[in-house]
Scaffold this motif. Sequence first.
Motif, short mmCIF file in Angstrom:
data_model
loop_
_atom_site.label_atom_id
_atom_site.label_comp_id
_atom_site.label_asym_id
_atom_site.label_seq_id
_atom_site.Cartn_x
_atom_site.Cartn_y
_atom_site.Cartn_z
N TYR A 165 72.87 84.78 30.87
CA TYR A 165 71.74 85.26 30.04
C TYR A 165 70.94 84.08 29.48
O TYR A 165 69.71 84.10 29.49
CB TYR A 165 72.29 86.11 28.91
N PHE A 166 71.64 83.06 29.01
CA PHE A 166 70.94 81.88 28.48
C PHE A 166 70.13 81.21 29.57
O PHE A 166 69.00 80.78 29.34
CB PHE A 166 71.96 80.91 27.91
N PHE A 167 70.69 81.14 30.76
CA PHE A 167 69.98 80.49 31.85
C PHE A 167 68.68 81.22 32.17
O PHE A 167 67.62 80.62 32.32
CB PHE A 167 70.88 80.44 33.08
N PHE A 168 68.77 82.57 32.25
CA PHE A 168 67.58 83.33 32.64
C PHE A 168 66.57 83.45 31.51
O PHE A 168 65.37 83.53 31.77
CB PHE A 168 67.98 84.73 33.12
N GLN A 169 67.03 83.46 30.27
CA GLN A 169 66.10 83.70 29.16
C GLN A 169 65.57 82.43 28.52
O GLN A 169 64.53 82.47 27.87
CB GLN A 169 66.80 84.55 28.08
N ASN A 170 66.23 81.30 28.68
CA ASN A 170 65.86 80.10 27.94
C ASN A 170 65.58 78.90 28.81
O ASN A 170 65.42 77.79 28.28
CB ASN A 170 66.96 79.75 26.93
N THR A 171 65.55 79.07 30.09
CA THR A 171 65.22 77.96 30.97
C THR A 171 64.02 78.34 31.82
O THR A 171 63.84 79.51 32.18
CB THR A 171 66.40 77.59 31.87
N ASP A 172 63.23 77.36 32.14
CA ASP A 172 62.04 77.60 32.96
C ASP A 172 62.43 78.08 34.36
O ASP A 172 61.77 78.96 34.93
CB ASP A 172 61.21 76.32 33.07
N GLN A 173 63.49 77.51 34.91
CA GLN A 173 63.92 77.92 36.24
C GLN A 173 64.38 79.37 36.24
O GLN A 173 64.06 80.13 37.16
CB GLN A 173 65.04 77.01 36.73
N GLY A 174 65.14 79.77 35.18
CA GLY A 174 65.58 81.16 35.10
C GLY A 174 64.42 82.12 34.95
O GLY A 174 64.38 83.17 35.59
N GLN A 175 63.47 81.78 34.09
CA GLN A 175 62.30 82.64 33.93
C GLN A 175 61.50 82.73 35.22
O GLN A 175 60.98 83.78 35.57
CB GLN A 175 61.42 82.09 32.80
N PHE A 176 61.42 81.60 35.94
CA PHE A 176 60.69 81.62 37.21
C PHE A 176 61.39 82.53 38.21
O PHE A 176 60.73 83.27 38.96
CB PHE A 176 60.60 80.20 37.75
N MET A 177 62.73 82.48 38.23
CA MET A 177 63.48 83.36 39.14
C MET A 177 63.25 84.83 38.79
O MET A 177 63.06 85.67 39.67
CB MET A 177 64.97 83.02 39.09
N LEU A 178 63.26 85.16 37.47
CA LEU A 178 62.99 86.54 37.07
C LEU A 178 61.59 86.97 37.49
O LEU A 178 61.38 88.10 37.95
CB LEU A 178 63.15 86.67 35.55
N ALA A 179 60.62 86.09 37.32
CA ALA A 179 59.25 86.43 37.72
C ALA A 179 59.17 86.65 39.23
O ALA A 179 58.47 87.56 39.69
CB ALA A 179 58.29 85.33 37.27
N SER A 180 59.86 85.82 40.01
CA SER A 180 59.83 85.98 41.46
C SER A 180 60.50 87.28 41.90
O SER A 180 60.20 87.81 42.96
CB SER A 180 60.52 84.79 42.12
N TRP A 181 61.42 87.80 41.06
CA TRP A 181 62.06 89.09 41.34
C TRP A 181 61.28 90.25 40.74
O TRP A 181 61.76 91.38 40.74
CB TRP A 181 63.49 89.09 40.81
N ASN A 182 60.14 89.94 40.16
CA ASN A 182 59.30 90.97 39.52
C ASN A 182 60.02 91.65 38.36
O ASN A 182 59.96 92.86 38.17
CB ASN A 182 58.84 92.01 40.54
N ARG A 183 60.71 90.83 37.58
CA ARG A 183 61.40 91.31 36.40
C ARG A 183 60.69 90.79 35.15
O ARG A 183 59.75 90.02 35.24
CB ARG A 183 62.87 90.84 36.40
N ALA A 184 61.14 91.25 33.99
CA ALA A 184 60.51 90.83 32.73
C ALA A 184 60.73 89.34 32.53
O ALA A 184 61.87 88.87 32.48
CB ALA A 184 61.11 91.62 31.57
N ALA A 185 59.63 88.61 32.40
CA ALA A 185 59.67 87.16 32.21
C ALA A 185 58.47 86.75 31.36
O ALA A 185 57.61 87.56 31.01
CB ALA A 185 59.68 86.43 33.55
N SER A 186 58.40 85.49 31.03
CA SER A 186 57.33 84.98 30.18
C SER A 186 56.03 84.84 30.97
O SER A 186 56.04 84.82 32.22
CB SER A 186 57.73 83.62 29.60
N GLY A 187 54.95 84.75 30.24
CA GLY A 187 53.66 84.57 30.90
C GLY A 187 53.57 83.26 31.65
O GLY A 187 52.97 83.18 32.73
N SER A 188 54.17 82.19 31.09
CA SER A 188 54.14 80.89 31.79
C SER A 188 54.90 80.95 33.10
O SER A 188 54.51 80.31 34.08
CB SER A 188 54.73 79.82 30.87
N ALA A 189 56.00 81.74 33.16
CA ALA A 189 56.75 81.86 34.40
C ALA A 189 55.92 82.57 35.46
O ALA A 189 55.87 82.15 36.62
CB ALA A 189 58.06 82.62 34.14
#
Length: 688
Positions: free
Chosen positions: A220-244
């Motif tokens: 959870y920390f990896f996906f929610q608090n790291t740029d790489q995790g947020q980028f992976m969530l965005a690539s999966w079309n999941r909830a992520a930050s705008g920067s991701a």
Amino acid sequence: MYESSNIKKRTGDYPIGNRVSFNGTGAPPPNSAELRPAPSAPAIPDKNILRNDRAVPPLSRAAETAPGKSADKYRASMKEAIAKRDAQRSRIPAPSGIPAGTAVDAYAARQRAQGAAPSRSGAEPPKSKQPAHTNIIPPHTSKAPVRPVVQAMERRAVASRPLASRSGADQAALARPLRTAVKSAERFSRPVSRPIDQYNWLRLILISFICIAMLTAAIYFFFQNTDQGQFMLASWNRAASGSAYAALGRQRLEEGLVRDAVHALEIARGLEPDDLSILLDLGEAYEANAKDELADLAYRRAIQLNPTNSAPYRRIIRLYEESGRAWESLALMELALEKTGDESFSTMLREARPDYPRVSVIGGYYADAFTLTLTATDPEAEIRYTLDGSDPYLGNIYENGIFLADSESEYNLRAIALIDGRASYEQKQTYIIRSAAPDMPKANLQPGTYPSVRTVGLRAGSDVAAIYYTTDNSPATTASKEYTGTPIVLRKGKTTLRAIALGATGKISNEMNIVYVCGGDVKNSLLEKDTFDGMALFKTTRAQFESKYGAPQSEAPGGYDSQGSYTAAYYPFGHAVYQNADDPQQSTLAELSTTDPAMIGPRGVHVNMTLPDALALFRDEGGEDDINGNRVLYKLATGNLGQLIRTGDHTYEAHYYTKLEYDFIELALYSDHDVIVKIEWLRYRAQE
């Protein structure tokens, strides 16, 4: 049954010469009669003999089945071990009276001596109260069970007989240890199950839960608090930050996946609507997707968020130039230069704009008309202009020159040059044509005081087109009454004559302003004491009026004002209005309207009288009618006023007003073709 304590966990511990195969149940094979005869060597005793016996390890199944030297070597080692064991046993002394080497017979003799019958079937002999012979076994093995020894002896005795002479009991004696060994091997080959403490289970579960929780938290920390995790969530079309999503959109745009880039950047725009970089990237993605209108909106939104940033200006200017919107790009360059102060936009403007048009005459004041010429440095440029100060882009197209006539006093020139929709800077000039103004009119009567009413004539120069004048002291304009050559009749009393001359070129002269005072007799204006057939307003009661003119045909509310309410009474000749009182008969007359010639008004005025005769009964200072046919009869400092108003080709109204402290009294005469047709007399409160 007795079971030796030194049983080892192994299987297949059987004589080599009498090796049998079995199905794992411990029972002898069905064709046990076909067993090979035992070799001349002594049979190998069962492994459950004595504790101090050195049991020979069984031949492993791998060794049994393995061909070659390994099996032979193992058999040789087995034979050597058996030989050593037999040699050791041969040193054990036998009991007296029993032949050596026959352990079974020795045991049977000992049993007979004790009074018990021997057993050849392998069953346990009955227990004897006599102590066992301890001289047949070593002292340190005196506690070993006897039955395994007996069974071993029986087995050896049976194995030494020929195969044909063996009975069924002999075969059972041989198979019994085999079954026991197999069961022991199976028992000891199974894994030992020992009870596990409940505490250990709980500890194991707790440790597992903690590990899973830590792993989940780390993920959870990896996906929610790291740029790489947020980028992976965005690539999966999941909830992520705008920067991701913005980073994903940039990557997809670089990879040429335009639609995916637009989708990701639109999501990023929704999450962070005020991010300038996202808007710029989104506009670029729209351009790549051939959606210029959306790109224009994205860039304009970026300009609204940060008007001083030059990046969105440059992108939208490029977009306009590529789409052929050159004039819009120029306007945006000017705006960018104003908002950002970036001088590069000034350079862009100079390079993009054509040169502005040149004029043949500089703006200024001129006395005569002339022709103005406009030229452009680029012969392919189109020149557009206006003379009234409006937008030149929508103005006239210049061709052969512009004539500036003196009919206009001022020209505001605005001109531009156009090449492929790109407009130059404006050429602005103001031209004022001042031709000579005509002289002001002159009067043929000198200003001054005269004992009677006089007439005045006007004249002007040859370049004058018309003369306009007034006699009521209002300014003379071209909308005033025009002088046609007929002498102007002055008023009784003071008359101010004002006149102007209009030149042929449209110029207006200075105004002439002359005052005349003419003497003559004038009558009084309308007074408060003037009555209508002996009746006075606000004094004559309704009872008095009805005693003279009778009861009305009908009544209706007559309105109200600050003095109270009113009632209208209608008669064949007109109507009368009463100011209401507590007693209706005591209501006072406030207004009277009549068309009956028999009713005599103030100073003898009545219906069917001519208007000039009626005007002669009141004050009339005379003078000229204005351009509308109206004339002021008199105007006094006390507020009393009389005027004649033209309402049609042959209709007039004469109104006389008497100013009291709070009220006005009005007398109105209505004429048609100079004959009075109606008279109104009323009193009302002045509006505050």
